[in-house]
Design an enzyme around this catalytic site. Structure first.
Site, PDB file in Angstrom:
ATOM      1  CG  ASP A 117      70.968  36.140  52.923  1.00  0.00           C
ATOM      2  OD1 ASP A 117      72.085  36.423  52.463  1.00  0.00           O
ATOM      3  OD2 ASP A 117      69.991  35.788  52.223  1.00  0.00           O
TER       4      ASP A 117
ATOM      5  CG  ASP B 172      71.375  39.219  47.472  1.00  0.00           C
ATOM      6  OD1 ASP B 172      71.017  40.275  46.963  1.00  0.00           O
ATOM      7  OD2 ASP B 172      72.564  38.889  47.611  1.00  0.00           O
TER       8      ASP B 172
ATOM      9  CB  ILE C  10      76.317  30.127  45.409  1.00  0.00           C
ATOM     10  CG1 ILE C  10      75.406  29.012  45.969  1.00  0.00           C
ATOM     11  CG2 ILE C  10      77.595  29.556  44.830  1.00  0.00           C
ATOM     12  CD1 ILE C  10      75.970  28.222  47.118  1.00  0.00           C
TER      13      ILE C  10
ATOM     14  NE  ARG D  23      80.319  39.428  41.511  1.00  0.00           N
ATOM     15  CZ  ARG D  23      80.886  40.599  41.756  1.00  0.00           C
ATOM     16  NH1 ARG D  23      81.890  41.012  41.006  1.00  0.00           N
ATOM     17  NH2 ARG D  23      80.468  41.369  42.744  1.00  0.00           N
TER      18      ARG D  23
ATOM     19  CG  ASN E 288      77.380  44.375  43.852  1.00  0.00           C
ATOM     20  OD1 ASN E 288      78.008  45.344  43.438  1.00  0.00           O
ATOM     21  ND2 ASN E 288      77.360  43.216  43.227  1.00  0.00           N
TER      22      ASN E 288
ATOM     23  CG  ASP F 273      66.809  33.891  50.606  1.00  0.00           C
ATOM     24  OD1 ASP F 273      67.961  34.086  51.033  1.00  0.00           O
ATOM     25  OD2 ASP F 273      66.502  34.003  49.404  1.00  0.00           O
TER      26      ASP F 273
END
Ligand code: G6P
Ligand code: MG
Length: 222
Positions: free
Chosen positions: A8, A10, A46, A48, A119, A171
């Site tokens: 992952d 972020d 989740i 946007r 992004n 995370d």
């Protein structure tokens, strides 16, 4: 031995979760919905538009905005978020990640990315690690975001491995559920994640020996 590790982004590779929070907090407060860090924890992993839907539900405003207005709110959030990404550099990698990417590569195991963030390519470039990844799943092609396994399955397919040959690192609770649903082995970073095969308190604890021992314990010689 496992054939791939899928990350992952972020909260695992870099701490952009806080930047997402600040951008959402700004947009939400404009429409009269206060949100705090505790609420934000539920937005990790989740997408946007799904995040916006949760915020509107949280504020009792599910019916208050048209689809066009929702898109404008999401765009406003993204503009703030993208602006905050300008501060990212190689120093923004979370502890242990640069070393782990090098170790995985040295062991000839493939490296993938499974982030639903549109992004993600910009962030990997800013961190200077885009070339470390053999395949990044395209978030724009994923219909169902985490906890559905789709983004992890897309990453496995792109890497040419089966989920059973692969470790996923997350995370977020939704991310752990997605990894498990895909049939991969899951590593959870940070507390309060249920269902992770291995839970570590921070990325600092991630290392090649740690992943190898975990694989050995769960899958034996296979
Ligand atoms: C990740 C983050 C979420 C974010 C999502 C979409 O999963 O954990 O907080 O909403 O990506 O990000 P984006 O950059 O496309 O808005
Ligand atoms: Mg995350």
């Amino acid at each position: 031995m496992f054939k791939a590790v899928i990350f992952d982004l972020d909260g695992v590779i870099t701490d952009t979760a806080h930047l997402h929070f600040l951008a959402w907090q700004s947009v939400a407060s404009e429409i009269g919905i206060p949100i705090d860090e505790a609420f934000n924890a539920g937005l990790k992993g989740i997408s946007r538009m799904d995040s916006l839907a949760r915020i509107l539900r949280h504020g009792g405003m599910e019916e208050a905005f048209s689809q066009k207005e929702r898109e404008q709110l999401a765009q406003a959030k993204n503009a703030l978020y993208v602006e905050s990404l300008k501060g990212l550099t190689r120093d923004s990698l979370l502890p242990g990640i640069a070393q782990l990417l090098t170790e995985i590569r040295a062991n000839k195991v493939r490296i993938g990315l499974a982030s639903v963030s549109l992004n993600a390519p910009t962030i990997l470039q800013a961190l200077g690690i885009a070339s470390a990844f053999d395949f990044c799943a395209d978030a724009s092609r994923i219909q169902l975001s985490k906890p559905h396994p789709d983004i992890f399955l897309a990453a496995c397919a792109g890497l040419g491995v089966t989920p059973e040959q692969t470790i996923g690192i997350e995370d977020a609770q939704a991310g752990i559920e997605a990894i498990n649903a895909a049939g991969m082995l899951s590593v959870g970073i940070g507390g309060e994640l249920s269902g992770a095969g291995l839970t570590l308190s921070s990325t600092y604890e991630l290392s090649w020996p740690r992943l190898s021992d975990f694989w050995q314990a769960m899958r034996g010689q296979n």
